[in-house]
Scaffold this motif. Structure first.
Motif, PDB file in Angstrom:
ATOM      1  N   SER A   2       0.826  -1.207   0.000  1.00  0.00           N
ATOM      2  CA  SER A   2       0.000   0.000   0.000  1.00  0.00           C
ATOM      3  C   SER A   2       0.862   1.260   0.000  1.00  0.00           C
ATOM      4  CB  SER A   2      -0.922  -0.010   1.226  1.00  0.00           C
ATOM      5  OG  SER A   2      -1.875   1.005   1.083  1.00  0.00           O
ATOM      6  N   LEU A   3       0.558   2.155  -0.923  1.00  0.00           N
ATOM      7  CA  LEU A   3       1.257   3.435  -1.009  1.00  0.00           C
ATOM      8  C   LEU A   3       0.326   4.602  -0.696  1.00  0.00           C
ATOM      9  CD1 LEU A   3       3.347   2.865  -4.268  1.00  0.00           C
ATOM     10  CD2 LEU A   3       4.170   2.769  -1.913  1.00  0.00           C
ATOM     11  N   LYS A   4      -0.949   4.304  -0.408  1.00  0.00           N
ATOM     12  CA  LYS A   4      -1.930   5.367  -0.193  1.00  0.00           C
ATOM     13  C   LYS A   4      -2.819   5.003   0.990  1.00  0.00           C
ATOM     14  CE  LYS A   4      -5.594   7.878  -2.661  1.00  0.00           C
ATOM     15  NZ  LYS A   4      -6.355   7.949  -3.921  1.00  0.00           N
ATOM     16  N   PHE A   5      -3.020   5.969   1.867  1.00  0.00           N
ATOM     17  CA  PHE A   5      -3.843   5.780   3.061  1.00  0.00           C
ATOM     18  C   PHE A   5      -4.771   6.987   3.208  1.00  0.00           C
ATOM     19  CE2 PHE A   5       0.232   3.764   3.598  1.00  0.00           C
ATOM     20  CZ  PHE A   5      -0.064   2.517   4.140  1.00  0.00           C
ATOM     21  N   SER A   6      -5.944   6.746   3.742  1.00  0.00           N
ATOM     22  CA  SER A   6      -6.868   7.851   4.047  1.00  0.00           C
ATOM     23  C   SER A   6      -7.268   7.765   5.509  1.00  0.00           C
ATOM     24  CB  SER A   6      -8.115   7.770   3.167  1.00  0.00           C
ATOM     25  OG  SER A   6      -7.752   7.969   1.814  1.00  0.00           O
ATOM     26  N   VAL A   7      -7.273   8.916   6.168  1.00  0.00           N
ATOM     27  CA  VAL A   7      -7.720   8.979   7.561  1.00  0.00           C
ATOM     28  C   VAL A   7      -8.281  10.379   7.795  1.00  0.00           C
ATOM     29  CG1 VAL A   7      -5.387   9.598   8.379  1.00  0.00           C
ATOM     30  CG2 VAL A   7      -7.053   8.642   9.985  1.00  0.00           C
ATOM     31  N   GLY A   8      -9.451  10.460   8.437  1.00  0.00           N
ATOM     32  CA  GLY A   8     -10.099  11.765   8.599  1.00  0.00           C
ATOM     33  C   GLY A   8     -10.260  12.406   7.232  1.00  0.00           C
ATOM     34  N   ASP A   9      -9.859  13.663   7.105  1.00  0.00           N
ATOM     35  CA  ASP A   9      -9.918  14.298   5.780  1.00  0.00           C
ATOM     36  C   ASP A   9      -8.525  14.459   5.169  1.00  0.00           C
ATOM     37  OD1 ASP A   9      -9.127  16.267   7.524  1.00  0.00           O
ATOM     38  OD2 ASP A   9     -10.883  17.554   7.225  1.00  0.00           O
ATOM     39  N   LEU A  10      -7.638  13.534   5.522  1.00  0.00           N
ATOM     40  CA  LEU A  10      -6.291  13.499   4.961  1.00  0.00           C
ATOM     41  C   LEU A  10      -6.154  12.343   3.971  1.00  0.00           C
ATOM     42  CD1 LEU A  10      -4.272  13.688   8.324  1.00  0.00           C
ATOM     43  CD2 LEU A  10      -4.889  15.635   6.864  1.00  0.00           C
ATOM     44  N   THR A  11      -5.407  12.576   2.915  1.00  0.00           N
ATOM     45  CA  THR A  11      -4.969  11.486   2.037  1.00  0.00           C
ATOM     46  C   THR A  11      -3.446  11.483   2.051  1.00  0.00           C
ATOM     47  OG1 THR A  11      -6.890  11.866   0.633  1.00  0.00           O
ATOM     48  CG2 THR A  11      -5.171  10.462  -0.247  1.00  0.00           C
ATOM     49  N   ILE A  12      -2.873  10.318   2.346  1.00  0.00           N
ATOM     50  CA  ILE A  12      -1.434  10.194   2.568  1.00  0.00           C
ATOM     51  C   ILE A  12      -0.839   9.272   1.505  1.00  0.00           C
ATOM     52  CG2 ILE A  12       0.332   9.401   4.212  1.00  0.00           C
ATOM     53  CD1 ILE A  12      -1.849   9.880   6.436  1.00  0.00           C
ATOM     54  N   HIS A  13       0.202   9.742   0.840  1.00  0.00           N
ATOM     55  CA  HIS A  13       0.887   8.950  -0.183  1.00  0.00           C
ATOM     56  C   HIS A  13       2.334   8.709   0.247  1.00  0.00           C
ATOM     57  CE1 HIS A  13      -2.242   9.732  -3.324  1.00  0.00           C
ATOM     58  NE2 HIS A  13      -2.423  10.823  -2.604  1.00  0.00           N
ATOM     59  N   ARG A  14       2.802   7.470   0.090  1.00  0.00           N
ATOM     60  CA  ARG A  14       4.213   7.159   0.314  1.00  0.00           C
ATOM     61  C   ARG A  14       4.952   7.267  -1.014  1.00  0.00           C
ATOM     62  NH1 ARG A  14       4.581   1.466   1.701  1.00  0.00           N
ATOM     63  NH2 ARG A  14       6.733   1.893   2.289  1.00  0.00           N
ATOM     64  N   ILE A  15       6.082   7.981  -1.003  1.00  0.00           N
ATOM     65  CA  ILE A  15       6.932   8.091  -2.182  1.00  0.00           C
ATOM     66  C   ILE A  15       8.266   7.432  -1.813  1.00  0.00           C
ATOM     67  CG2 ILE A  15       7.883   9.631  -3.939  1.00  0.00           C
ATOM     68  CD1 ILE A  15       4.808   9.876  -3.578  1.00  0.00           C
ATOM     69  N   ILE A  16       8.491   6.218  -2.306  1.00  0.00           N
ATOM     70  CA  ILE A  16       9.669   5.444  -1.907  1.00  0.00           C
ATOM     71  C   ILE A  16      10.818   5.713  -2.866  1.00  0.00           C
ATOM     72  CG2 ILE A  16      10.590   3.115  -1.568  1.00  0.00           C
ATOM     73  CD1 ILE A  16       7.723   2.211  -0.931  1.00  0.00           C
ATOM     74  N   GLU A  17      11.979   6.028  -2.293  1.00  0.00           N
ATOM     75  CA  GLU A  17      13.182   6.183  -3.121  1.00  0.00           C
ATOM     76  C   GLU A  17      14.027   4.907  -3.098  1.00  0.00           C
ATOM     77  OE1 GLU A  17      16.543   9.502  -4.169  1.00  0.00           O
ATOM     78  OE2 GLU A  17      15.569   9.625  -2.210  1.00  0.00           O
ATOM     79  N   GLN A  18      14.208   4.344  -1.914  1.00  0.00           N
ATOM     80  CA  GLN A  18      14.941   3.079  -1.790  1.00  0.00           C
ATOM     81  C   GLN A  18      14.339   2.272  -0.640  1.00  0.00           C
ATOM     82  OE1 GLN A  18      19.141   3.866  -1.105  1.00  0.00           O
ATOM     83  NE2 GLN A  18      19.476   4.611  -3.182  1.00  0.00           N
ATOM     84  N   GLU A  19      14.307   0.964  -0.795  1.00  0.00           N
ATOM     85  CA  GLU A  19      14.000   0.069   0.326  1.00  0.00           C
ATOM     86  C   GLU A  19      15.075  -1.000   0.263  1.00  0.00           C
ATOM     87  OE1 GLU A  19      10.298  -1.802   2.799  1.00  0.00           O
ATOM     88  OE2 GLU A  19       9.922  -0.907   0.845  1.00  0.00           O
ATOM     89  N   THR A  20      15.995  -0.993   1.244  1.00  0.00           N
ATOM     90  CA  THR A  20      17.245  -1.714   1.041  1.00  0.00           C
ATOM     91  C   THR A  20      17.926  -2.049   2.362  1.00  0.00           C
ATOM     92  OG1 THR A  20      19.363  -1.559  -0.143  1.00  0.00           O
ATOM     93  CG2 THR A  20      18.553   0.456   0.852  1.00  0.00           C
ATOM     94  N   SER A  21      18.937  -2.904   2.296  1.00  0.00           N
ATOM     95  CA  SER A  21      19.748  -3.202   3.481  1.00  0.00           C
ATOM     96  C   SER A  21      20.559  -1.962   3.850  1.00  0.00           C
ATOM     97  CB  SER A  21      20.676  -4.388   3.196  1.00  0.00           C
ATOM     98  OG  SER A  21      21.472  -4.110   2.061  1.00  0.00           O
ATOM     99  N   PHE A  22      20.831  -1.817   5.148  1.00  0.00           N
ATOM    100  CA  PHE A  22      21.458  -0.580   5.610  1.00  0.00           C
ATOM    101  C   PHE A  22      22.713  -0.851   6.437  1.00  0.00           C
ATOM    102  CE2 PHE A  22      21.360   3.392   8.310  1.00  0.00           C
ATOM    103  CZ  PHE A  22      21.705   4.261   7.282  1.00  0.00           C
TER     104      PHE A  22
END
Length: 288
Positions: A2-22
Motif C-alpha cells: 500500500s502506497l496510499k492511506f486515508s484517515v479523517g480528511d487526509l490522504t497520505i501517499h508514500r513516495i519510496i526512493e529506496q527500500e534496502t539493506s542498511f
C-alpha cells in the motif's frame, strides 16, 4: 504494497526512493545483544525488517499529504547528483523518486509546503536538484519549513566544517528565499502541528496532522526499526543523544498507544504505516 492511506480528511501517499539493506543490527543498535537479536530474528525477517545476514532493512521515503487546504511533503529523501559517503546514495542519477511522485499524481509544482523532521542527509536530499550547475529548490512553489532549533544546530556545525547535505540541500533553499524557520508552536492552517521529539538530533520534530486531533503523525527518525517499538530503550548509533532519544521514543509511543492515530514511520519496512498498540511494557506498530 500500500502506497496510499486515508484517515479523517487526509490522504497520505508514500513516495519510496529506496527500500534496502542498511547497517548490521548489532552495529546500528549498540545496546542490542546477540541474545535479544536471536529472540526476535524470526519475526523481524518475516516483517522484512532484517535480512539473512542480520542487516537491518530500511525504507527511505517521503510522505505527501493532501489536507483540505494544502499539499504537504514530509522529508525529501536522498536526492540525485550529490556526493555522499554511502555508495547507494553517492551521485545517484535515477528517476525513481520523481517517478514515484508522478505515479501518486503529483508534479513538483503541486507541493505547497516541504517539512523536514530534521536535516540529516536522507531527509533533505530532494529539497534541491541540479540545474545548469546550480542547486535550486526542487519544489518551486513550496515554502520549506525548518525547525529553528534544528536549523541553528546545523548552521553552527557547518560553520566549523562544511556539512555537505546542509550546504547542497538546505542553504540553496535559504538563498532562494523559500524557507521558514519556525518554533515548536508552529501550525499550518487547522491541520498541521509540530511535536518536538529531540534526541536523534537536537531539534528533531514529528509532524502531526488532523483537524482538532492527531489523525496521523509522521515520526521521522524517532525510530528506525520495529525492534525499537518492542525495546524503546534501544537507540541507534546515529542518535546525537541516545538517552534523550530513548526517553522521547517511549513518551511518543505512550502518547499514541491504543489510539486511532496512524503512525507514519520514515524507515520501517513497507507498509511503514500502522497503529501503535501496547504489548506488555512495550509496544508494536500494527499494520492496518
Amino acid at each position: 504494497m500500500s502506497l496510499k492511506f486515508s484517515v479523517g480528511d487526509l490522504t497520505i501517499h508514500r513516495i519510496i526512493e529506496q527500500e534496502t539493506s542498511f547497517v548490521p543490527a548489532l552495529e546500528m543498535l549498540p545496546g542490542l545483544t546477540a541474545e535479544v537479536l536471536a529472540e526476535n530474528r524470526a519475526w523481524m525477517r518475516q516483517a522484512k525488517a532484517l535480512d539473512e545476514q542480520d542487516v537491518l532493512l530500511l525504507c527511505f521515503q517521503s510522505y505527501v499529504v493532501k489536507t483540505p487546504h494544502h499539499t504537504i511533503l514530509i522529508d525529501s529523501c536522498i536526492g540525485n547528483d550529490k556526493p555522499r559517503p554511502r555508495p547507494k546514495w553517492n551521485m545517484k542519477t535515477d528517476d525513481t523518486y520523481l517517478r514515484g511522485l508522478g505515479a501518486a499524481g503529483f508534479a513538483v509544482e503541486d507541493i505547497d509546503f516541504v517539512m523536514c523532521t530534521h536535516l540529516h542527509v536522507d531527509h533533505v536530499g530532494w529539497n534541491t536538484r541540479l540545474e545548469n550547475g546550480r542547486w535550486v529548490p526542487t519544489f518551486p512553489k513550496a515554502r520549506y519549513v525548518f525547525a529553528r532549533q534544528e536549523f541553528d544546530h546545523w548552521t553552527e556545525q557547518n560553520a566549523k566544517a562544511q556539512v555537505a547535505p546542509f550546504a547542497d540541500s538546505v542553504l540553496p533553499v535559504v538563498e532562494a528565499g523559500r524557507h521558514e524557520l519556525v518554533g515548536n508552536d508552529h501550525e499550518i492552517g487547522d491541520h498541521v502541528r509540530i511535536l518536538p521529539t529531540p534526541g536523534h538530533t537536537p531539534g528533531h520534530i514529528a509532524v502531526t496532522m488532523g483537524r482538532g486531533k492527531d489523525d496521523a503523525v509522521f515520526s521521522g527518525d524517532l525510530m528506525h526499526s520495529p525492534l525499537q517499538t518492542l525495546y524503546p530503550e534501544l537507540s541507534i548509533k546515529f542518535d546525537v543523544d541516545p538517552a534523550a532519544a530513548a526517553k522521547t521514543r517511549r513518551s511518543f509511543l505512550e502518547r499514541y498507544c491504543d489510539t486511532d492515530t496512524l503512525c507514519c514511520t520514515a524507515h520501517f519496512p513497507s507498509p511503514s504505516v500502522g497503529k501503535i498498540r501496547r504489548k506488555g511494557n512495550a509496544f508494536v506498530c500494527e499494520s492496518i
